[in-house]
Design an enzyme around this catalytic site. Structure first.
Site, PDB file in Angstrom:
ATOM      1  CE  LYS A   1      -3.885  -2.671   0.852  1.00  0.00           C
ATOM      2  NZ  LYS A   1      -5.009  -2.685  -0.603  1.00  0.00           N
TER       3      LYS A   1
ATOM      4  CG  HIS B   1      -7.590 -10.084  -6.028  1.00  0.00           C
ATOM      5  ND1 HIS B   1      -9.038  -9.216  -6.538  1.00  0.00           N
ATOM      6  CD2 HIS B   1      -6.813  -9.735  -5.000  1.00  0.00           C
ATOM      7  CE1 HIS B   1      -8.778  -9.025  -5.005  1.00  0.00           C
ATOM      8  NE2 HIS B   1      -7.166  -8.886  -4.494  1.00  0.00           N
TER       9      HIS B   1
END
Length: 485
Positions: free
Chosen positions: A175, A294
């Site tokens: 992140k 994902h």
């Protein structure tokens, strides 16, 4: 029509529209071992009987159309048609029914999830006679399972490649997910891996944007994991996202990852598509790459309880299409996931044989025969205080992924990774000693903070963080009975 031109198709043909249930509702039908079985949650429009609605689903997802056609006489409808063989009301819901449909195996192309879904969940979901429709579960017969290669490697082969046993694997999503340069991105990967994580990860929408092109990211991340491996003596990995706008670009990225010698790549299987995913899985199998999956976009399909498709169906489809990891929810974090339902499809991902169990949302017994298992990935809003629950819920064959729960540590990325690794090792040791993680979890973490200042700092930061919202995906119960209790 003259006798010379009359054909078999014209004999007994009656033009017009007739009720679907006359042909496609067959409650006396005994299902075959080779049938694909489906459980649909059907919400008919007012005035439409449930039998007609269930038959309409069977018809429109197999051989039927809105009117009788001449060419019906040129084939054997009894051999190829889908059949609604059972209907039951949904407990606690008005005008909702579970319709069970059986499809002959010959309706589907071998080894093609794409074709299977095009038939079963194609045009029928826009059918006007239905107010809403949801595919709750599928039974894939072993005859069809054997036409798929499935996961590139599977759980045991992955553990052997990584030389990691007896505990869940630890990961971290870098992140901020967008905006970092390739060099700074690689630096964050290195710090997390050096601190004790097994994997770092591209987020689902990290592809090849102007601020960080894919080739630069691959190079810096490969450098980071090799440096971390040299320092720690452990095998490390970074999920390099190969998802791209074309299959050709996707394969180009996977080839480059293989040339760099990294152990794992990644794909967004729903936005990328099942055809692309299966192609990538075949390449990974042939070239020794693990494949992380994902599920971006899944909630568009599975979030609503009365329309769409349950994630357990998407999980089964992924196991057939191919993937070594897939995100599965956390039960305790920020993303949707009720415990029993989540554990139901986690078992469908990992186990060879799963019994029917409606208390966990499993409508059919599923035999995967020799198809390898998939590691469930718990990710989204989790931190060190969740570690005991995650270890107890998911067990050893899982990946626990802490993004903000690593990078949000007040001392930096590496201490955040240390905190997670220490918490995990403490939970695994306590479990192996016979302690109950469900009841003693907080005490186990507090004990571990005494010899890990990094863990103590993490516990202080996240001691008040909770995500307490009612789950949307819950088991069906009789609401009137619940009120009486």
């Amino acid at each position: 029509m003259s006798p010379q031109t009359e054909t078999k198709a014209s004999v007994g043909f009656k033009a017009g529209v007739k009720d679907y249930k006359l042909t496609y509702y067959t409650p006396e039908y005994e299902t075959k071992d080779t049938d694909i079985l489906a459980a649909f949650r059907v919400t008919p429009q007012p005035g439409v009987p449930p039998e007609e609605a269930g038959a309409a689903v069977a018809a429109e997802s197999s051989t039927g159309t809105w009117t009788t056609v001449w060419t019906d006489g040129l084939t054997s409808l009894d051999r190829y048609k889908g059949r609604c063989y059972g209907i039951e009301p949904v407990p606690g819901e008005d005008n909702q029914y579970i319709a069970y449909v059986a499809y002959p195996l010959d309706l589907f192309e071998e080894g093609s999830v794409t074709n299977m879904f095009t038939s079963i969940v194609g045009n029928v979901f826009g059918f006007k006679a239905l107010r809403a429709l949801r595919l709750e579960d599928l039974r894939i017969p072993t005859a069809y399972v054997k036409t798929f290669d499935g996961p590139p490697h599977g759980i045991q082969v992955e553990r052997d490649k990584l030389n990691k046993y007896g505990r869940p694997l630890l990961g971290c999503t870098i992140k901020p997910k967008l905006g970092l340069s390739a060099k700074n991105y690689g630096r964050a990967c290195y710090e997390c891996l050096r601190g004790g994580l097994d994997f770092t990860k591209d987020d689902e929408n990290v592809n090849s944007q102007p601020f960080m092109r894919w080739r630069d990211r691959f190079l810096f991340c490969a450098e980071a994991l090799y440096k971390a491996q040299a320092e720690t003596g452990e095998i490390k990995g970074h999920y390099l996202n190969a998802t791209a706008g074309t299959c050709e670009d996707m394969m180009k990225r996977a080839v480059f990852a293989r040339e760099l010698g990294v152990p794992i790549v990644m794909h967004d299987y729903l936005t990328g598509g099942f055809t692309a995913n299966t192609s990538l899985a075949h390449y990974c199998r042939d070239n020794g790459l693990l494949l992380h999956i994902h599920r971006a976009m899944h909630a568009v399909i599975d979030r609503q309880k009365n329309h769409g498709m349950h994630f357990r169906v998407l999980a089964k489809a992924l196991r057939m299409s191919g993937g070594d990891h897939i995100h599965s929810g956390t039960v305790v974090g920020k993303l949707e996931g009720e415990r029993e339902i989540t554990l139901g499809f986690v078992d469908l991902l990992r186990d060879d044989f799963i019994e029917k169990d409606r208390s966990r949302g499993i409508y059919f017994t599923q035999d995967w025969v020799s198809l390898p298992g998939v590691l469930p990935v718990a990710s989204g809003g989790i931190h060190v205080w969740h570690m005991p629950a995650l270890t107890e819920i998911f067990g050893d064959d899982s990946v626990l992924q802490f993004g903000g729960g690593t990078l949000g540590h007040p001392w930096g990325n590496a201490p955040g990774a240390v905190a997670n690794r220490v918490a995990l090792e403490a939970c695994v040791q306590a479990r192996n000693e016979g302690r109950d993680l469900a009841t003693e979890g907080n005490e186990i973490i507090r004990e571990a903070t005494k010899w890990s200042p990094e863990l103590a700092a993490a516990c202080e930061v996240w001691k008040e963080i909770k995500f307490e919202f009612q789950a949307m995906d819950t088991l069906d119960t009789d609401k009137d009975k619940d009120k009486k209790r």
